[in-house]
Scaffold this active site. Structure first.
Site, short mmCIF file in Angstrom:
data_model
loop_
_atom_site.label_atom_id
_atom_site.label_comp_id
_atom_site.label_asym_id
_atom_site.label_seq_id
_atom_site.Cartn_x
_atom_site.Cartn_y
_atom_site.Cartn_z
N ASP A 344 -15.95 -31.47 61.37
CA ASP A 344 -16.87 -31.81 60.30
C ASP A 344 -17.57 -33.10 60.71
O ASP A 344 -17.09 -33.82 61.60
CB ASP A 344 -16.10 -31.97 58.99
CG ASP A 344 -16.97 -32.52 57.88
OD1 ASP A 344 -18.06 -31.97 57.67
OD2 ASP A 344 -16.55 -33.49 57.22
N ASP A 558 -12.51 -33.59 56.29
CA ASP A 558 -12.00 -34.54 55.30
C ASP A 558 -12.35 -34.19 53.86
O ASP A 558 -11.73 -34.69 52.94
CB ASP A 558 -12.53 -35.95 55.60
CG ASP A 558 -13.98 -36.12 55.19
OD1 ASP A 558 -14.80 -35.26 55.58
OD2 ASP A 558 -14.27 -37.07 54.45
N ASP A 562 -14.33 -28.68 52.99
CA ASP A 562 -13.72 -28.22 54.24
C ASP A 562 -12.45 -27.41 54.01
O ASP A 562 -11.93 -26.79 54.95
CB ASP A 562 -13.37 -29.42 55.14
CG ASP A 562 -14.59 -30.20 55.57
OD1 ASP A 562 -15.62 -29.57 55.84
OD2 ASP A 562 -14.53 -31.44 55.62
#
Length: 679
Positions: A344, A558, A562
């Site tokens: 990410d 995080d 996600d």
């Protein structure tokens, strides 16, 4: 709107604060009966061992060992009997029988050790199941329970969000969570939708823009027309995807169960044959039973279990000391097989908050950069917007003295205005502050044309470079353009390079941010495969696409957005300091110190643990084969059989514990040589 904070109730007001032992026993892992029985069995086993070594009366340590049998063996034994009624042989029942057989011929220690191992395994499985359920429930808390709906007469009424129907209009005030997915039909404001897209900055929402349930309205009042019922919101779909991915992972255990059942059948059949055939041929009962029980002991998988667990548990402990929480031995095994890493962007490769990178003074401002920054920070000092806080933080980092600001005003979706040191200071979006006035509108400010042109050019250049541009007007004239961006983590490029060398595949960037910002960061870190503008379901699709190409994917993220992708990936790794609660629960591993360099290190450590597991399995299998062959083809003395069985257990256990040394982490953190094989 419902208050999202938890208020004490008569049932919870006296409960122990989170983190205390009482809370661990009431609602944590200690609340599970499997964990309680496993702890009891382990304590009894340890007490019996101490008494036996200390020369206590045999009746005392025998009694403690038998109590260990009862505490740790009753549940798997009962489950095994139930399986027998369905004509299925369970390996847990086999181990209980082996333990009883060991006690029957005087080897009560061996049997108790088997009981403790299997009780602990069952407890770990129960804890993992509980965490999965808790993580899904915590996600549902993101969406508010109630929303303010407008009735046909235009009056406000507070209703449950589950009662909202498509076409209803809800009112969302500053600081409230949006109650449903929908479209803004009136008002404007900054909405923090990091829970859905992972974007580090709030997004300006105007009439016609889409908003999502669970996102937080910053400033301004929004009227939102509901477009989806509660069961079909993005948050609800995230819940469904997490549950589906968790169920898919659970089905991978079917192969192990099949192997266990076959092994159990073979071992029971061999034990019965070894007892019955010699007895039928005239051998006395005691000798036949002794040979069969010796076979049961030497053929038991105790050494095989210990061959696997010590290296993995030692690796978990070593990783934990260096800021990486691995949730189970299964996760450590999965990390060893990773062939592709996906990242990410916001909060993972970056720090997750905006920083002032440049202040560009425009011609004619007549002030230095420091003077302009001091004025801007003074005007923003009363703002709660992340961009405003970043400007104030930059001024304080430079030890600038901020003059007092008066007549401060915050304009939702536009910026702030204040009087500072005799100047009118306006800071906000270029679209608002550099816009041409509507014909006949009589604007309160009129940017000078020759200054507005250069400002627009500079704004376009900054935005093309992946920055967020903010314009500063001084007494109605464009004075400066401030460039803000999320700061890349210092170790990000090195971590990407090490992962590329380790897995022989370059990492992939999956982000909900805009393509320009994503491309800019990818260029800085060395990532070439960039997929931007992704919603949670898009990230899941990207992970599945990589898996279909044959990759075993680890995702590092995080945000709550996600969580579905973390559950879908072979291994999910969460950033601990900035990670959302759900992300930390859904992830298989957590980087508690937010150090990206630990990602390649823990994968290298997992691969070394896997090599030790394979070596231990070879050792354990060799001992079992030799001892079983000796017992079948010759006369294996019981003491020698026990010594061989326990000796193999000690050898594989000590071999696995080598990973507890500090040198193990240091060796794993050494970069893989170019062209070298996997660690």
């Amino acid at each position: 709107m419902a208050d999202l904070t938890t208020r004490p109730t008569p049932a919870t007001a006296t409960a122990a604060p989170p983190g205390r032992p009482a809370a661990w026993w009431r609602s944590g892992p200690g609340s599970l009966p499997e964990v309680r029985w496993a702890i009891t069995a382990t304590v009894l086993f340890a007490a019996a061992g101490v008494c036996q070594l200390a020369g206590a009366p045999s009746w005392l340590w025998w009694g403690l060992y038998l109590a260990c049998y009862a505490a740790g063996g009753w549940e798997p034994g009962l489950a095994g009997l139930r399986a027998l009624r369905e004509r299925t042989l369970d390996v847990d029942l086999l181990m209980v029988v082996a333990a009883i057989g060991a006690a029957a011929i005087g080897q009560v220690f061996d049997g108790a050790l088997l009981i403790v191992i299997f009780a602990t395994s069952g407890a770990l499985e129960a804890v993992a199941t509980k965490r999965t359920a808790d993580s899904v429930r915590s996600l549902l808390d993101l969406a508010p329970e109630r929303a303010t709906r407008l009735d046909p007469a235009g009056q406000e009424e507070v209703v449950e969000t589950t009662e909202l129907a498509v076409g209803d209009v809800i009112v969302v005030r500053p600081g409230e969570r949006v109650g449903a997915d929908g479209q803004v039909i009136a008002g404007s404001g900054d909405v923090d939708q990091s829970t859905i897209t992972g974007e580090s900055l709030p997004v300006d929402k105007q009439v016609g823009d889409e908003v999502f349930a669970g996102t937080v309205n910053g400033a301004g009042v929004l009227r939102v027309r509901v477009d989806r019922p509660a069961g079909e919101t993005v948050i609800a779909r995230i819940v469904a995807m997490v549950e589906q991915a968790s169920a898919t992972k659970a089905r991978t255990q079917l192969f192990i169960e099949k192997v266990e059942r076959r092994y159990s059948v073979v071992m029971v059949a061999a034990t019965v044959a070894l007892f019955a055939i010699p007895l039928a041929l005239g051998q006395n009962l005691q000798d036949s039973l002794l040979r069969a029980m010796t076979f049961m002991i030497v053929a038991s998988p105790c050494a095989v279990v210990l061959a696997t667990m010590p290296p993995l548990l030692a690796a978990i402990a070593t990783a934990g000391r260096h800021g990486v929480l691995i949730k189970s031995a299964v996760v450590m095994e999965q990390l060893a097989g990773i062939t592709q890493v996906a990242f990410d962007k916001t909060g993972t490769l970056t720090e997750g908050r905006p920083h002032l990178t440049h202040l560009h003074a425009l011609p004619g401002s007549g002030l230095s950069d420091h003077q302009l920054l001091a004025l801007a920070a003074a005007a923003e000092d009363g703002s709660e917007h992340p961009l405003g806080r970043a400007v104030v933080a930059a001024a304080r980092d430079r030890d600038l003295r901020l003059p007092a600001a008066t007549r401060f005003a915050s304009l939702p979706g536009q910026g702030v205005r204040a009087h500072v040191a005799g100047h009118l200071v306006e800071i906000g979006s270029p679209a608002h502050l550099l816009s041409e006035p509507a014909p006949g509108a009589g604007p309160a400010r009129t940017p000078v044309a020759e200054l507005a042109g250069p400002a627009r050019t500079l704004v376009a250049e900054l935005e093309d470079g992946g920055h967020t541009a903010v314009v500063m007007l001084l007494d109605g004239r464009p004075a400066a353009v401030l460039a803000l961006a999320d700061r890349i983590r210092p170790e990000a490029a090195e971590a990407v390079a090490r992962l590329t060398a380790l897995t022989h595949a370059a990492p992939v960037l999956l982000t909900g941010d805009n393509p320009r910002a994503a491309a800019r960061l990818a260029a800085q870190t060395g990532i070439t495969d960039v997929r931007a503008g992704l919603l949670p379901q898009d990230k899941v699709a990207a992970i599945r696409e990589l898996q279909q190409e044959g990759a075993r994917v680890a995702l590092v993220g995080d945000g709550v957005n996600d969580a579905p992708a973390l559950a879908t990936a072979h291994t999910g790794v969460a950033m601990g300091r900035t990670g959302a609660d759900l992300t930390l629960d859904a992830a298989d591993a957590v980087i508690t110190r937010d150090e990206l360099a630990t990602v390649p290190t823990v994968i290298a450590l997992a691969r070394r643990a896997r090599r030790l597991v394979m070596a231990n399995l070879a050792i354990a299998a060799t001992f079992i084969v030799v001892l079983v062959a000796w017992d079948l083809l010759g006369e294996l003395p019981l003491p020698l059989g026990v010594a061989g069985h326990e000796g193999s257990t000690v050898i594989v256990g000590l071999n696995g514990l080598r990973l507890l040394r500090t040198a193990a982490w240091r060796r794993a953190s050494t970069p893989t040589p170019p062209g070298g094989g996997p660690a």
